[in-house]
Design a protein around this motif. Structure first.
Motif, PDB file in Angstrom:
ATOM      1  N   MET A   1       0.822  -1.214   0.000  1.00  0.00           N
ATOM      2  CA  MET A   1       0.000   0.000   0.000  1.00  0.00           C
ATOM      3  C   MET A   1       0.849   1.253   0.000  1.00  0.00           C
ATOM      4  N   SER A   2       2.145   1.107   0.141  1.00  0.00           N
ATOM      5  CA  SER A   2       2.941   2.333   0.202  1.00  0.00           C
ATOM      6  C   SER A   2       4.014   2.296  -0.861  1.00  0.00           C
ATOM      7  N   ALA A   3       4.285   3.472  -1.438  1.00  0.00           N
ATOM      8  CA  ALA A   3       5.317   3.559  -2.467  1.00  0.00           C
ATOM      9  C   ALA A   3       6.672   3.613  -1.786  1.00  0.00           C
ATOM     10  N   GLN A   4       7.643   2.994  -2.403  1.00  0.00           N
ATOM     11  CA  GLN A   4       9.033   3.096  -1.948  1.00  0.00           C
ATOM     12  C   GLN A   4       9.396   4.582  -1.878  1.00  0.00           C
ATOM     13  N   GLY A   5       9.981   5.023  -0.790  1.00  0.00           N
ATOM     14  CA  GLY A   5      10.355   6.423  -0.697  1.00  0.00           C
ATOM     15  C   GLY A   5       9.243   7.315  -0.182  1.00  0.00           C
ATOM     16  N   VAL A   6       8.045   6.778  -0.071  1.00  0.00           N
ATOM     17  CA  VAL A   6       6.929   7.554   0.477  1.00  0.00           C
ATOM     18  C   VAL A   6       6.613   6.973   1.852  1.00  0.00           C
ATOM     19  N   GLU A   7       6.505   7.859   2.834  1.00  0.00           N
ATOM     20  CA  GLU A   7       6.325   7.424   4.211  1.00  0.00           C
ATOM     21  C   GLU A   7       5.092   6.533   4.399  1.00  0.00           C
ATOM     22  N   VAL A   8       5.228   5.484   5.184  1.00  0.00           N
ATOM     23  CA  VAL A   8       4.088   4.628   5.497  1.00  0.00           C
ATOM     24  C   VAL A   8       3.249   5.325   6.572  1.00  0.00           C
ATOM     25  N   ALA A   9       1.949   5.281   6.410  1.00  0.00           N
ATOM     26  CA  ALA A   9       1.058   5.968   7.336  1.00  0.00           C
ATOM     27  C   ALA A   9       1.100   5.312   8.720  1.00  0.00           C
ATOM     28  N   PRO A  10       1.088   6.115   9.806  1.00  0.00           N
ATOM     29  CA  PRO A  10       1.057   5.589  11.172  1.00  0.00           C
ATOM     30  C   PRO A  10      -0.371   5.289  11.625  1.00  0.00           C
ATOM     31  N   TRP A  11      -1.313   5.300  10.718  1.00  0.00           N
ATOM     32  CA  TRP A  11      -2.717   5.038  11.005  1.00  0.00           C
ATOM     33  C   TRP A  11      -3.150   4.062   9.924  1.00  0.00           C
TER      34      TRP A  11
ATOM     35  N   PHE B   1      -3.579  12.355  11.314  1.00  0.00           N
ATOM     36  CA  PHE B   1      -2.937  12.443  10.005  1.00  0.00           C
ATOM     37  C   PHE B   1      -3.716  13.393   9.118  1.00  0.00           C
ATOM     38  N   ASP B   2      -3.008  14.384   8.570  1.00  0.00           N
ATOM     39  CA  ASP B   2      -3.614  15.329   7.631  1.00  0.00           C
ATOM     40  C   ASP B   2      -3.197  14.936   6.222  1.00  0.00           C
ATOM     41  N   ALA B   3      -4.143  14.428   5.450  1.00  0.00           N
ATOM     42  CA  ALA B   3      -3.809  13.947   4.107  1.00  0.00           C
ATOM     43  C   ALA B   3      -3.450  15.083   3.167  1.00  0.00           C
ATOM     44  N   ARG B   4      -3.781  16.310   3.522  1.00  0.00           N
ATOM     45  CA  ARG B   4      -3.457  17.453   2.663  1.00  0.00           C
ATOM     46  C   ARG B   4      -2.150  18.131   3.022  1.00  0.00           C
ATOM     47  N   ALA B   5      -1.423  17.590   4.003  1.00  0.00           N
ATOM     48  CA  ALA B   5      -0.149  18.200   4.394  1.00  0.00           C
ATOM     49  C   ALA B   5       0.983  17.428   3.739  1.00  0.00           C
ATOM     50  N   PRO B   6       1.721  18.041   2.802  1.00  0.00           N
ATOM     51  CA  PRO B   6       2.815  17.296   2.174  1.00  0.00           C
ATOM     52  C   PRO B   6       3.936  17.045   3.165  1.00  0.00           C
ATOM     53  N   GLN B   7       4.644  15.927   2.984  1.00  0.00           N
ATOM     54  CA  GLN B   7       5.790  15.673   3.864  1.00  0.00           C
ATOM     55  C   GLN B   7       6.872  16.710   3.586  1.00  0.00           C
ATOM     56  N   PRO B   8       7.651  17.075   4.608  1.00  0.00           N
ATOM     57  CA  PRO B   8       8.736  18.029   4.376  1.00  0.00           C
ATOM     58  C   PRO B   8       9.894  17.359   3.636  1.00  0.00           C
ATOM     59  N   GLY B   9      10.794  18.171   3.103  1.00  0.00           N
ATOM     60  CA  GLY B   9      12.022  17.639   2.516  1.00  0.00           C
ATOM     61  C   GLY B   9      11.863  17.056   1.125  1.00  0.00           C
ATOM     62  N   LEU B  10      10.836  17.475   0.375  1.00  0.00           N
ATOM     63  CA  LEU B  10      10.702  16.995  -1.009  1.00  0.00           C
ATOM     64  C   LEU B  10      11.858  17.521  -1.853  1.00  0.00           C
TER      65      LEU B  10
ATOM     66  N   ILE C   1       1.240  11.845  -2.035  1.00  0.00           N
ATOM     67  CA  ILE C   1       1.597  13.242  -1.764  1.00  0.00           C
ATOM     68  C   ILE C   1       0.500  14.141  -2.341  1.00  0.00           C
ATOM     69  N   PRO C   2      -0.058  15.054  -1.536  1.00  0.00           N
ATOM     70  CA  PRO C   2      -1.078  15.978  -2.056  1.00  0.00           C
ATOM     71  C   PRO C   2      -0.396  17.029  -2.924  1.00  0.00           C
ATOM     72  N   ILE C   3      -0.361  16.779  -4.209  1.00  0.00           N
ATOM     73  CA  ILE C   3       0.525  17.526  -5.107  1.00  0.00           C
ATOM     74  C   ILE C   3       0.142  19.001  -5.185  1.00  0.00           C
ATOM     75  N   ASP C   4      -1.152  19.328  -4.981  1.00  0.00           N
ATOM     76  CA  ASP C   4      -1.553  20.731  -5.058  1.00  0.00           C
ATOM     77  C   ASP C   4      -1.171  21.502  -3.796  1.00  0.00           C
ATOM     78  N   ALA C   5      -0.681  20.795  -2.781  1.00  0.00           N
ATOM     79  CA  ALA C   5      -0.314  21.466  -1.531  1.00  0.00           C
ATOM     80  C   ALA C   5       1.197  21.587  -1.352  1.00  0.00           C
ATOM     81  N   VAL C   6       1.993  21.065  -2.299  1.00  0.00           N
ATOM     82  CA  VAL C   6       3.447  21.208  -2.168  1.00  0.00           C
ATOM     83  C   VAL C   6       3.857  22.612  -2.626  1.00  0.00           C
TER      84      VAL C   6
ATOM     85  N   GLY D   1       9.284  17.344  -8.599  1.00  0.00           N
ATOM     86  CA  GLY D   1      10.037  16.509  -7.657  1.00  0.00           C
ATOM     87  C   GLY D   1       9.120  15.617  -6.843  1.00  0.00           C
ATOM     88  N   ALA D   2       7.965  16.143  -6.447  1.00  0.00           N
ATOM     89  CA  ALA D   2       6.989  15.336  -5.709  1.00  0.00           C
ATOM     90  C   ALA D   2       6.472  14.207  -6.597  1.00  0.00           C
ATOM     91  N   ALA D   3       6.233  14.507  -7.873  1.00  0.00           N
ATOM     92  CA  ALA D   3       5.751  13.462  -8.790  1.00  0.00           C
ATOM     93  C   ALA D   3       6.808  12.374  -8.961  1.00  0.00           C
TER      94      ALA D   3
END
Lengths: 345, 345
Positions: free
Chosen positions: A1-11, A128-137, A196-201, A208-210
């Protein structure tokens, strides 16, 4: 369910879907997407007395839902502005106190509200806020990477790009081909459990997010990337272009709603010509993948009678010389056939 | 100095330009832009012993600079990653203690560093991060608005888009035509005293930010909007497209560096063909302004001998049937002439 390099959800699932005081179907788009695509994860719905809609799931209270095995409450309702009402805040705190994690796709973030953060801490629950992009993209590199990628693009916003990508994931998996939906919006992220919520990066990091969403893969499988917006939408085309460049798609599916009269939210902007829209997407995509090919058209025909829907698909399919289907009412098997015929198994 | 709807800066000239331990010319690009375009604002430079470059301004200490009339120290130096070294932090605090405001165009924000914020408070001084977009930006509407707007677009990043827009502002003003440079990057914002760092806004708001930067104007004057990136740069094209749509330009000037062999930072991406680049920008610009016209080509010929520079301008000008000049070494009068001939006074 998770992409390599994309954080796994804690929920995670199983889910209770919170509908609150939702006034209409449009406001529960996120909950409906989740219930449609991941019914096995959705144990029930939680509604206030004035809720005007239903997903047809069992109505359950917070504590009862926890007893039934739910781990997480999903705030699957949006109001104008994406702000949480006082009732939603109170229900969120009650859910945390009942032992549920809480996830939200609203603009108004759970983690920005001190009361909610305090209740999560006090009860040892995750937010977990699904609209908050992870930092460090990273900034996009444009470097070719292994793997095969399909991006759904559109004539407009909200024409079925997420449904089409998810339908193709299911179809390819049923045929034994490794395939992963890659989410770029809040509903898709809740369905996939990652993304990654691409419209919020931040704007510099769109491509880079893509690239981060759909990393190199060596299993000859497909990434099905959820498109956003439209190159022809004056409000959001920058997001669409960055996503197109970062995705480096091998294949494009163009999504369209044939009864739409103007661009979403902009009465003075007509829907672009389908052929011009496909050509513009192909031309832009060639910058990072010169071999990109169109493989199908996905129509959202939910506003048409069945015979007109069928006729529209035949007409548009013939125009492009490509399969044209409604992923919800007709499936995507013809598009999958053409994808495999074009690129091999 | 400020656009309607864009916040007026709480800091301002006269400036002391901080160069710190700058190792080379590229690292003081921001200070050099400010000293070139606003020499009347720049009273001196402040360098550490190991600084390898100069702007040719008087070298002054912090307290001395305050005594000379400087109000604000500009951190006009960037290192890799845009992070402040411990020496830069110490010098910033010393400047605040000497009674100067401090502004910075670095990624590493002044307002995110507790020590610096505390020193500003203790000394009653203002901090300003030119790379932090103001909150509350609107989504782009695509609605036509009054006024005349020119956008500088480019084949690549760092080819002279800011210099060209500023040169056109100066040229139009000298002819008595109201004209305002509209800044979209950190150096431009420091030169103009206002603007929005378009690459730092959230992706959904790129075109909305461009609309906010160049609001309706009724004086028959021109907004000269600073372009960013390139539609052909795989890392940043989304920013360029959103800026193009939100600017609704009446006129485009294409900027180019003729000795550049590949896209900045991406050795495998060639510079696009000039004509294809102009066509792609015009096609995309027509979405929000169908009447857009190209009015000139601006070459950055700083890496060419004078005779080759002249020959390049003649060749490219003839190719397009448009004036082609280097704004720094040749001025922009021919482009201004053509702009006025095309659009009236």
């Amino acid at each position: 369910m998770s992409a390599q390099g994309v954080e796994v959800a804690p929920w995670g699932p199983p889910y209770l879907l919170y509908l609150g005081s939702a006034p209409d179907d449009l406001s529960i788009k996120t909950a409906r997407g989740l219930a449609y695509w991941r019914p096995q994860w959705c144990l029930g719905q939680h509604r206030r007395d004035d809720c005007a809609v239903t997903l047809g799931l069992p109505d359950v209270g917070l504590a009862q839902s926890r007893d039934n095995g739910a781990d997480t409450m999903v705030i699957g309702v949006a109001n104008a502005g994406g702000v949480m009402s006082p009732e939603m805040v109170a229900d969120t705190i009650a859910a945390l106190e009942a032992g549920l994690n809480v996830v939200s796709g609203l603009h108004h973030r759970l983690n920005d509200q001190a009361e909610i953060v305090a209740a999560a801490r006090a009860n040892g629950r995750a937010l977990f806020d699904a609209r908050a992009p992870q930092p460090g993209l990273p900034v996009g590199t444009g470097k070719p990477r292994a793997g095969r990628r399909l991006l759904t693009v559109g004539t407009d916003c909200s024409v079925g790009k997420m449904y089409t990508a998810l339908a193709l994931e299911r179809s390819l998996r049923q045929r034994g081909c490794p395939a992963d939906f890659r989410a770029t919006g809040q509903t898709g992220i809740l369905v996939a459990g990652a993304g990654i919520p691409i419209d919020a990066v931040v704007a510099d990091f769109i491509s880079g997010a893509a690239e981060a969403i759909s990393p190199a893969r060596g299993d000859h499988g497909w990434d099905l990337i959820e498109g956003q917006g439209s190159l022809f939408h004056p409000s959001f085309a920058g997001v669409s272009l960055g996503l197109l460049h970062g995705s480096q798609p091998d294949a494009l599916v163009l999504c369209h709603e044939p009864t739409r009269r103007h661009m979403r939210g902009l009465a003075d902007y007509p829907i672009p010509d389908l052929m011009a829209c496909m050509e513009a997407n192909l031309a832009a995509a060639r910058l990072t993948n010169p071999a990109v090919k169109p493989v199908g058209i996905a129509l959202n025909t939910s506003n048409l009678p069945a015979d007109e829907a069928q006729a529209a698909c035949e007409r548009i399919g013939a125009l492009f010389g490509l399969p044209c289907q409604d992923p919800v009412s007709m499936g995507v098997e013809a598009i999958t056939d053409h994808l495999i015929a074009s690129f091999g198994n």
